[in-house]
Structures are given as structure tokens and as C-alpha cells.
Design a protein around this motif. Structure first.
Motif, mmCIF file in Angstrom:
data_model
loop_
_atom_site.group_PDB
_atom_site.id
_atom_site.type_symbol
_atom_site.label_atom_id
_atom_site.label_comp_id
_atom_site.label_asym_id
_atom_site.label_seq_id
_atom_site.Cartn_x
_atom_site.Cartn_y
_atom_site.Cartn_z
ATOM 1 N N ALA A 41 14.758 173.736 21.812
ATOM 2 C CA ALA A 41 15.296 173.369 23.123
ATOM 3 C C ALA A 41 15.145 171.883 23.430
ATOM 4 O O ALA A 41 16.002 171.285 24.087
ATOM 5 C CB ALA A 41 14.609 174.195 24.206
ATOM 6 N N ALA A 42 14.058 171.274 22.962
ATOM 7 C CA ALA A 42 13.813 169.867 23.298
ATOM 8 C C ALA A 42 14.889 168.958 22.715
ATOM 9 O O ALA A 42 15.434 168.088 23.414
ATOM 10 C CB ALA A 42 12.435 169.444 22.808
ATOM 11 N N ASP A 43 15.207 169.154 21.439
ATOM 12 C CA ASP A 43 16.242 168.322 20.819
ATOM 13 C C ASP A 43 17.623 168.658 21.368
ATOM 14 O O ASP A 43 18.471 167.768 21.517
ATOM 15 C CB ASP A 43 16.215 168.484 19.297
ATOM 16 N N LYS A 44 17.860 169.919 21.680
ATOM 17 C CA LYS A 44 19.129 170.290 22.303
ATOM 18 C C LYS A 44 19.285 169.575 23.639
ATOM 19 O O LYS A 44 20.369 169.076 23.973
ATOM 20 C CB LYS A 44 19.192 171.804 22.506
ATOM 21 N N GLN A 45 18.208 169.481 24.395
ATOM 22 C CA GLN A 45 18.262 168.790 25.681
ATOM 23 C C GLN A 45 18.519 167.305 25.491
ATOM 24 O O GLN A 45 19.225 166.682 26.297
ATOM 25 C CB GLN A 45 16.963 169.002 26.458
ATOM 26 N N ARG A 46 17.969 166.725 24.445
ATOM 27 C CA ARG A 46 18.230 165.305 24.161
ATOM 28 C C ARG A 46 19.724 165.068 23.944
ATOM 29 O O ARG A 46 20.271 164.064 24.404
ATOM 30 C CB ARG A 46 17.452 164.855 22.923
ATOM 31 N N ILE A 47 20.383 165.989 23.249
ATOM 32 C CA ILE A 47 21.832 165.869 23.056
ATOM 33 C C ILE A 47 22.551 166.010 24.389
ATOM 34 O O ILE A 47 23.446 165.226 24.723
ATOM 35 C CB ILE A 47 22.336 166.920 22.047
ATOM 36 N N HIS A 52 27.301 166.427 28.161
ATOM 37 C CA HIS A 52 27.227 167.829 28.552
ATOM 38 C C HIS A 52 27.970 168.742 27.582
ATOM 39 O O HIS A 52 27.842 169.966 27.665
ATOM 40 C CB HIS A 52 27.771 168.010 29.968
ATOM 41 N N ALA A 53 28.750 168.153 26.665
ATOM 42 C CA ALA A 53 29.384 168.972 25.628
ATOM 43 C C ALA A 53 28.330 169.585 24.711
ATOM 44 O O ALA A 53 28.570 170.618 24.083
ATOM 45 C CB ALA A 53 30.372 168.141 24.819
ATOM 46 N N GLY A 54 27.184 168.924 24.610
ATOM 47 C CA GLY A 54 26.075 169.484 23.848
ATOM 48 C C GLY A 54 26.231 169.434 22.345
ATOM 49 O O GLY A 54 25.581 170.191 21.624
ATOM 50 N N LYS A 55 27.103 168.550 21.863
ATOM 51 C CA LYS A 55 27.334 168.459 20.424
ATOM 52 C C LYS A 55 27.333 166.999 19.994
ATOM 53 O O LYS A 55 27.625 166.099 20.778
ATOM 54 C CB LYS A 55 28.676 169.102 20.048
ATOM 55 N N VAL A 56 27.000 166.784 18.723
ATOM 56 C CA VAL A 56 27.121 165.452 18.131
ATOM 57 C C VAL A 56 28.399 165.423 17.296
ATOM 58 O O VAL A 56 28.886 166.474 16.880
ATOM 59 C CB VAL A 56 25.893 165.131 17.244
ATOM 60 N N PRO A 57 28.936 164.221 17.088
ATOM 61 C CA PRO A 57 28.444 162.899 17.463
ATOM 62 C C PRO A 57 28.834 162.522 18.888
ATOM 63 O O PRO A 57 29.744 163.117 19.472
ATOM 64 C CB PRO A 57 29.139 161.989 16.454
ATOM 65 N N ILE A 58 28.146 161.501 19.389
ATOM 66 C CA ILE A 58 28.423 160.948 20.712
ATOM 67 C C ILE A 58 28.331 159.429 20.595
ATOM 68 O O ILE A 58 27.373 158.910 20.011
ATOM 69 C CB ILE A 58 27.392 161.441 21.752
ATOM 70 N N LEU A 59 29.304 158.737 21.143
ATOM 71 C CA LEU A 59 29.282 157.277 21.169
ATOM 72 C C LEU A 59 29.020 156.808 22.593
ATOM 73 O O LEU A 59 29.651 157.297 23.535
ATOM 74 C CB LEU A 59 30.615 156.703 20.681
ATOM 75 N N VAL A 60 28.086 155.872 22.733
ATOM 76 C CA VAL A 60 27.789 155.283 24.033
ATOM 77 C C VAL A 60 28.068 153.790 23.948
ATOM 78 O O VAL A 60 27.526 153.092 23.085
ATOM 79 C CB VAL A 60 26.322 155.529 24.444
ATOM 80 N N ASP A 61 28.928 153.322 24.836
ATOM 81 C CA ASP A 61 29.279 151.901 24.908
ATOM 82 C C ASP A 61 29.109 151.465 26.354
ATOM 83 O O ASP A 61 30.037 151.527 27.156
ATOM 84 C CB ASP A 61 30.723 151.689 24.439
ATOM 85 N N THR A 65 30.974 156.868 27.650
ATOM 86 C CA THR A 65 30.476 157.852 26.689
ATOM 87 C C THR A 65 31.660 158.619 26.122
ATOM 88 O O THR A 65 32.505 159.114 26.870
ATOM 89 C CB THR A 65 29.493 158.834 27.353
ATOM 90 N N VAL A 66 31.719 158.693 24.805
ATOM 91 C CA VAL A 66 32.812 159.388 24.130
ATOM 92 C C VAL A 66 32.206 160.396 23.162
ATOM 93 O O VAL A 66 31.307 160.054 22.391
ATOM 94 C CB VAL A 66 33.715 158.409 23.343
ATOM 95 N N TRP A 67 32.682 161.628 23.206
ATOM 96 C CA TRP A 67 32.226 162.642 22.263
ATOM 97 C C TRP A 67 33.433 163.148 21.480
ATOM 98 O O TRP A 67 34.567 162.919 21.869
ATOM 99 C CB TRP A 67 31.506 163.784 22.985
ATOM 100 N N ASP A 68 33.168 163.805 20.378
ATOM 101 C CA ASP A 68 34.175 164.289 19.431
ATOM 102 C C ASP A 68 34.516 163.177 18.434
ATOM 103 O O ASP A 68 34.826 162.045 18.817
ATOM 104 C CB ASP A 68 35.452 164.767 20.124
ATOM 105 N N SER A 69 34.463 163.525 17.148
ATOM 106 C CA SER A 69 34.629 162.536 16.078
ATOM 107 C C SER A 69 35.926 161.745 16.172
ATOM 108 O O SER A 69 35.926 160.508 16.090
ATOM 109 C CB SER A 69 34.575 163.238 14.713
#
Length: 218
Positions: A41-47, A52-61, A65-69
């Protein structure tokens, strides 16, 4: 401000590999943030704290914030147009986007039967008819792109770009599962595996020690 790319395990996470490779191979600086997958749960919460999509990858600029490859690759291509992640010619660019989208949304049988696992010993398995059809279609895409656009370099559209990044995990799948491919396909795979960024990802994935049992296949 330096980009931040949140990724999962390099041994397993094919979706993380795609934007990571697009950035690294094109010398775009970024900070890598690794969050191991399926560890609790801890690492899931970090994602979830990143998206809020809860999946990697995630780009932060910065505030973006952009998710989905594929969405990340599209964003990076617009953010750094001088890197030419997509071909300059409109028709070539449309073709590159079409095959990238096909990779993004298709080939479910191949994904399910030949999951990415760099630690797996190289050996063939019995594949379903659907998986074999997926392989044939991918080889067709690669051959067509190389024939049309490959005169200026060893990649799908000559120079390494977004489409190559989208298909990169397939190179690992074909190698790991000892898929019989044409000489032309093998030449493309060899060019991809010789790419320094591809080799860097592979080396790091092989150095990982975390085992995710659900991804350990025969």
C-alpha cells in the motif's frame, strides 16, 4: 526546471521503458523517480500522490503532470521540438503516430503471453494463433516503415524517434521468448539493442533483485 519521470521496475515495466527511452536517447535531461510495483500500500500511495490514475509512468514538468506512455511522449515532443521525436514530413509523421497508436492499443495476445521480464532465460514457448498473428503484424509494420523511411538511419523512420520508443519493449519480448523473425526484423532489433540508452535500461533491469511473481512466466 528539470522534468521528473516516475517509473516502475525496469525488469518488468514495458510502459515505463517507452518514455524513459524517448527521453534518454534524445538527451533530454530528467530526474528518474523509481517506485517498485506490487510491493504494498505504501508504494501504491506514492504513485497515487503523483497521479490519481495510479499507474506508471508519470511525467511531472513543474505544475504539469502527464500520465500514460504515449501521452508523455507526445508532450515531450511538443516541449522539445528540436529533438524531432516525430518525423518532420506531415505524411511520415502521421504514419509514425498511427503505428505508435496501434502499438499502444493493440497486440494483447503478445503482451499476455510474452510479458517483459529481462531476467527470464531465453527460450521459446508455445504461442497462440492470436499471438503469432500479433508477431506477424509487428514484423509487417517494421518492414514497411524501414522500406519507406529507413534510408537515413537504422530505425523505423531513419533516426531514433517516438515510434521506436513505443516498440522498444517488443524487441525485448522477441529476444526473451526466442521468437523466430526475419533477417530484416533481426537487423532492426540489433540496431535497437545497440542503442546506448536501450543498453542502459537493460543493464539496470538485469541488476534489479525484486521479483514480482505474477510476472514470472514459464
Amino acid at each position: 526546471m528539470t522534468l521528473k519521470l516516475v517509473i516502475g521496475n525496469k525488469n518488468y515495466s514495458s510502459w515505463s521503458m517507452r518514455p524513459w527511452l524517448a527521453l534518454r536517447a534524445n538527451d533530454i535531461p530528467f530526474e528518474e523517480i523509481f517506485i517498485p510495483l506490487y510491493t504494498g500500500a505504501a508504494d501504491k500511495q506514492r504513485i497515487l500522490d503523483f497521479s490519481h490514475a495510479g499507474k506508471v509512468p508519470i511525467l511531472v514538468d513543474g505544475e504539469v503532470t502527464v500520465w500514460d506512455s504515449l501521452a508523455i511522449i507526445e508532450y515531450v515532443a511538443e516541449r522539445f521540438p528540436e529533438k524531432r521525436l516525430w518525423p518532420e514530413h506531415p505524411a511520415h509523421r502521421a504514419h509514425a503516430r498511427a503505428v505508435s497508436a496501434e502499438m499502444h492499443s493493440g497486440f494483447a495476445a503478445l503482451r499476455n503471453e510474452c510479458g517483459m521480464n529481462l531476467h527470464r532465460p531465453v527460450r521459446a514457448i508455445e504461442l497462440s494463433e492470436d499471438a503469432r498473428a500479433n508477431i506477424a503484424r509487428i514484423e509487417e509494420i517494421w518492414a514497411d516503415c524501414r522500406k519507406r523511411y529507413g534510408r537515413s538511419g537504422p530505425f523505423l523512420f531513419g533516426r531514433f524517434g517516438a515510434a521506436d520508443a513505443m516498440f522498444a519493449p517488443v524487441v525485448h519480448r522477441f529476444r526473451t521468448y526466442a521468437v523466430a523473425v526475419s533477417e530484416e526484423t533481426q537487423r532492426y532489433m540489433d540496431a535497437m539493442m545497440a542503442l546506448p540508452a536501450f543498453a542502459e535500461w537493460t543493464k539496470a533491469g538485469l541488476a534489479e533483485t525484486i521479483v514480482i511473481e505474477k510476472f514470472e512466466t514459464a
